[in-house]
Design an enzyme around this catalytic site. Structure first.
Site, PDB file in Angstrom:
ATOM      1  N   LYS A   1       0.697  -0.666  -0.168  1.00 33.90           N
ATOM      2  CA  LYS A   1       0.629   0.057  -0.096  1.00 33.90           C
ATOM      3  C   LYS A   1       0.819   1.602   0.149  1.00 33.90           C
ATOM      4  CE  LYS A   1      -4.196  -1.836   1.503  1.00 33.90           C
ATOM      5  NZ  LYS A   1      -5.700  -1.218   1.396  1.00 33.90           N
TER       6      LYS A   1
ATOM      7  N   LYS B   1      -5.350  -8.949  -7.165  1.00 30.99           N
ATOM      8  CA  LYS B   1      -6.415  -9.562  -7.050  1.00 30.99           C
ATOM      9  C   LYS B   1      -7.541  -8.599  -6.465  1.00 30.99           C
ATOM     10  CE  LYS B   1      -7.117  -7.461  -2.260  1.00 30.99           C
ATOM     11  NZ  LYS B   1      -7.760  -7.637  -1.011  1.00 30.99           N
TER      12      LYS B   1
ATOM     13  N   LYS C   1     -10.319  -2.636  -3.951  1.00 32.64           N
ATOM     14  CA  LYS C   1     -11.131  -1.592  -4.055  1.00 32.64           C
ATOM     15  C   LYS C   1     -10.209  -0.576  -4.560  1.00 32.64           C
ATOM     16  CE  LYS C   1     -13.329  -2.208   0.208  1.00 32.64           C
ATOM     17  NZ  LYS C   1     -12.846  -1.860   1.829  1.00 32.64           N
TER      18      LYS C   1
HETATM   19  P1  ATP Z   1      -8.715  -2.364  -0.922  1.00 34.85           P
HETATM   20  O1  ATP Z   1      -8.273  -2.273  -2.387  1.00 34.85           O
HETATM   21  O2  ATP Z   1      -8.937  -1.522   0.165  1.00 34.85           O
HETATM   22  O3  ATP Z   1      -7.082  -3.353   0.223  1.00 34.85           O
HETATM   23  P2  ATP Z   1     -10.272  -4.152  -0.292  1.00 34.85           P
HETATM   24  O4  ATP Z   1     -10.484  -4.884  -1.428  1.00 34.85           O
HETATM   25  O5  ATP Z   1      -9.225  -5.651  -0.140  1.00 34.85           O
HETATM   26  O6  ATP Z   1      -9.338  -2.934  -0.413  1.00 34.85           O
HETATM   27  P3  ATP Z   1     -10.953  -5.118   2.221  1.00 34.85           P
HETATM   28  O7  ATP Z   1     -11.821  -3.921   3.061  1.00 34.85           O
HETATM   29  O8  ATP Z   1      -9.130  -4.848   2.755  1.00 34.85           O
HETATM   30  O9  ATP Z   1     -10.720  -5.189   0.853  1.00 34.85           O
HETATM   31  O10 ATP Z   1     -11.074  -6.470   2.410  1.00 34.85           O
HETATM   32  C1  ATP Z   1     -12.288  -6.936   3.118  1.00 34.85           C
HETATM   33  C2  ATP Z   1     -12.855  -8.535   3.368  1.00 34.85           C
HETATM   34  O11 ATP Z   1     -12.605  -8.872   1.775  1.00 34.85           O
HETATM   35  C3  ATP Z   1     -11.616  -9.138   3.880  1.00 34.85           C
HETATM   36  O12 ATP Z   1     -11.961 -10.566   4.360  1.00 34.85           O
HETATM   37  C4  ATP Z   1     -10.917  -9.410   2.548  1.00 34.85           C
HETATM   38  O13 ATP Z   1     -10.039 -10.531   2.710  1.00 34.85           O
HETATM   39  C5  ATP Z   1     -11.668  -9.718   1.225  1.00 34.85           C
HETATM   40  N1  ATP Z   1     -11.515  -9.467   0.104  1.00 34.85           N
HETATM   41  C6  ATP Z   1     -11.357  -8.177   0.262  1.00 34.85           C
HETATM   42  N2  ATP Z   1     -10.458  -8.984  -1.208  1.00 34.85           N
HETATM   43  C7  ATP Z   1     -11.242  -9.346  -2.060  1.00 34.85           C
HETATM   44  C8  ATP Z   1     -10.720 -10.708  -3.148  1.00 34.85           C
HETATM   45  N3  ATP Z   1     -10.753  -9.856  -4.326  1.00 34.85           N
HETATM   46  N4  ATP Z   1     -11.236 -12.225  -3.053  1.00 34.85           N
HETATM   47  C9  ATP Z   1     -11.492 -12.532  -1.819  1.00 34.85           C
HETATM   48  N5  ATP Z   1     -11.667 -11.686  -0.890  1.00 34.85           N
HETATM   49  C10 ATP Z   1     -11.516 -10.560  -0.831  1.00 34.85           C
END
Ligand code: ATP
Ligand code: LTN
Length: 329
Positions: free
Chosen positions: A113, A195, A198
């Site tokens: 990050k 992955k 967001k």
């Molecule tokens: P950022 O992009 O800011 O890292 P994010 O989209 O990864 O955000 P988080 O808020 O960090 O989302 O994650 C919330 C939950 O969703 C966590 O349990 C995380 O492991 C899960 N998660 C996030 N992205 C994925 C993905 N691509 N596949 C499966 N699980 C996910």
């Protein structure tokens, strides 16, 4: 036999996407009756990066509404906001003082990050895993249902609990990461080697509140390869990701073989249009429920107040034990 306790949380830092649903919330919902559940909107984590106060305040409520719209039963499950229970920040301070900097330096999410802007990022972002440990350990949770990307943070939580228990007193239960094999890592639609996230740009994801038109467009444009036959081949990352999503959204018990048979001789176009339909149908009731809940702003305020009141005594007890064990006060 007492049910095992689950604790998990999501940051109110942006709209939720299909990866968040399939990797986290959906599993919370599917297993809610088998467990004692605490689900948190982790707003203190969100301010590790700058946030607009008004927008943050709204997103906290919106995220709690999404939890319920996805199927968490607020009567049976505790849903609350992290900053409503002061002990999260208090226990996090004790953990900041207990956690070696070397452990935090190993956290890959922080490195990813911040990149080469490390010196400009907040101290809070660096110590964020100690706050996450406090979230989980305050409630003596047995397990933490999350996606694969959070595994390292849950392992650090275990290390912190063990260090505290060893050096002071056995105050904390050491939790397990609860990560499912399927859905734990949904990949970006525009780049199946990253992955879905967001922070990955609009073409990488499907938001839970996206309209059918947008969903169809995003899936049609999803990156695949030049092959034709629809089979679960991990080497063909784009196709594999679409098939994984298809499998997860199919009725329980559907096998990979059945899906391959269904698409035999049909090609990628058919998979994409059926998948889009499946995603639209899955999200429709979630969106309906979300709109229903949004009609009465008091509804969510009451649930969040009740949630925090219900679990605060657990947090108070654990924190006072930790404080006493360290000789504070
Ligand atoms: P950022 O992009 O800011 O890292 P994010 O989209 O990864 O955000 P988080 O808020 O960090 O989302 O994650 C919330 C939950 O969703 C966590 O349990 C995380 O492991 C899960 N998660 C996030 N992205 C994925 C993905 N691509 N596949 C499966 N699980 C996910
Ligand atoms: N770090 C997590 C959010 C998070 C969390 C938690 C998850 C904060 N506290 C406690 C599980 C348990 C993330 O970024 N997804």
């Amino acid at each position: 036999m007492a049910k095992l306790r689950a604790f998990s949380g999501i940051q109110p830092s942006g709209d939720l996407h299909l990866g968040n649903y399939l990797g986290a919330i959906r599993n919370w919902v599917l297993e809610q009756s088998e467990r004692d559940n605490i689900y948190c909107v982790v707003d203190l984590h969100a301010i590790t990066v700058p946030q607009d106060p008004e927008a943050l305040h709204k997103r906290i409520r919106d995220l709690a509404k999404i939890y319920i719209a996805c199927g968490l039963d607020p009567e049976a499950v505790t849903i609350f906001v992290q900053s409503h229970v002061a002990e999260h920040a208090q226990l996090a301070w004790l953990f900041n003082c207990l956690t070696p900097i070397g452990w935090l330096n190993r956290m890959t999410q922080f490195k990813e990050k911040t990149g080469d802007r490390r010196d400009q990022s907040s101290a809070g972002l660096f110590v964020y895993p100690a706050l996450m440990a406090a979230d989980i350990l305050l409630y003596q949770a047995d397990g933490v249902p999350v996606g694969e990307d959070q595994k390292q943070h849950v392992e650090l939580t275990r290390d912190i609990a063990e260090k505290f228990n060893r050096e002071y007193a056995p105050v904390f239960k050491v939790p397990q990461p609860w990560i499912k094999e399927d859905g734990a890592r949904i990949m970006a639609l525009d780049d199946p080697h990253k992955k879905m996230s967001k922070s990955g740009g609009p073409n990488n994801l499907i938001y839970l509140l996206d309209t059918p038109d947008v969903i169809v467009k995003r899936i049609k444009r999803a990156v695949t390869d030049t092959g034709t036959n629809v089979v679960f081949d991990p080497e063909r990352a784009g196709l594999y990701n679409l098939l994984e999503i298809y499998l997860l959204l199919s009725p329980a018990g559907t096998t990979k073989e059945q899906i391959e048979q269904h698409f035999e001789g049909k090609g990628y176009g058919a998979l994409k249009s059926e998948l889009a339909e499946l995603v639209v149908e899955t999200l429709k009731p979630i969106q309906q429920k979300y709109n229903e809940i949004s009609a009465d702003p008091n509804y969510i305020e009451e649930i969040l107040k009740r949630g925090a009141d219900r679990i605060r005594p657990i947090a108070e007890k654990t924190y006072s034990e930790a404080k006493a064990a360290m000789g504070l006060g």
